[in-house]
Design a protein around this motif. Sequence first.
Motif: not given
Length: 371
Positions: A323-329, A346-349
């Motif tokens: 969230k801090k990085a604008g919605g992208k890891i 990269v997918d969360k799963t």
Amino acid sequence: MKCNKVVLDRSEYEIHIGVGLLDHVSHKLKEAGFKNKTVIITNPKVKSLYGENLKASLESAGFKTALFEIPDGEEYKSLRWAGSLYQKLNRFQAERMTPILALGGGVIGDLAGFVAATYMRGVPLIQIPTTLLAQVDSSIGGKVAVNHGQLKNIIGTFYQPKLVLSDISTLRTLPVDELKNGIAEIIKYAIITDEDFLRLLMKNMQLIKSLDLELLEEIIYRCAGFKSRIVEEDEKDIGMRNILNFGHTFGHAFETVSNFQMPHGKAVAVGMVAATLVAQRFILVPESVVDEVKTIVVKAGLQVSIPGLDIKKIMDVMEYDKKKAGGKIRFVLPKGIGEVFITDAVDKTVIKQVLEELYEKTPDMRYSGRE
Ligand SMILES: NC(=O)c1ccc[n+]([C@@H]2O[C@H](COP(=O)([O-])OP(=O)(O)OC[C@H]3O[C@@H](n4cnc5c(N)ncnc54)[C@H](O)[C@@H]3O)[C@@H](O)[C@H]2O)c1
Ligand SMILES: [Zn+2]
């Protein structure tokens, strides 16, 4: 002695690496055109090991020298302690050309660097790193900062040193866990930039751990060179400098969930294994690459699993960072040894699967499975 040069748009500086360099600081300062006064910023531990001798040798070379100490620890890398240093600089009547010598690990380097960048709108900074991590990483590249509240490195700027002097004989007194923090970053450079360098580390890890100074000189020189080239490409960290975060996206989450009980190097080491496992699932990086990353981490005496860390909490920290990085890891993932790419797809799963694979099964702390 070995020497690297960092050449940037608006400045350039040398990084000297060698045994016994602390004895030559006054000579190097004079060579660089400094005279009259100098200020050493350090902590009590490094002061008694090296600071007092350095002060004496600068004074006998004719420099009026002040030594200011800050208590030892990450929590003192703060505006409050920066404030106390400004006052001391004032009392010492430091001038715009009075160099600040940051003598210590990354904490001192970042804090003294921040003070040098801001006092009188900038006074010369000389980095004299005394930890392996600082010699291969934090003393190079000009990122200076303090923490604020819970936020790490949140107040800072880019301020390049005039000179970096890495006396590798100081590593002899470094505690083994601190040495490992540096080794983790060294492994990082090998995986992101140079397969041959990884071979060298594989072959010689025992010698590195036992502090073979000749070998360490070569290794620190090469790492300083890797970092210099990356900083030259992207001084302000808006593009490829990001690759230095390999292992750090996961690593930061591990450190946070452990309440910073897990040392940085350990966290980054497992983080590198995690990123490689993600790459295996994401772009089918071969098993052999995963094996190599695990092997070098184990050889370094670092770990390849995350016993006792709650996977749900790790995912939450990563979600918060996202969230801090604008919605992208952003992940830095290896394509193979010596080559990485940056992705935010990269997918969360996949992340969850990798964390589960890394987890040493201690049943009561397993991730509950809720998203
Ligand atoms: N600016 C950057 O680009 C950058 C990059 C990476 C890390 N960092 C920062 O660096 C800091 C971590 O640096 P670090 O790992 O060097 O930790 P550190 O500065 O806390 O030093 C680690 C410990 O080693 C001691 N020490 C230092 N030199 C010694 C010696 N020669 N012999 C015995 N003990 C010695 C210190 O007193 C301290 O207790 C963090 O604040 C991190 O944010 C900055
Ligand atoms: Zn790091």
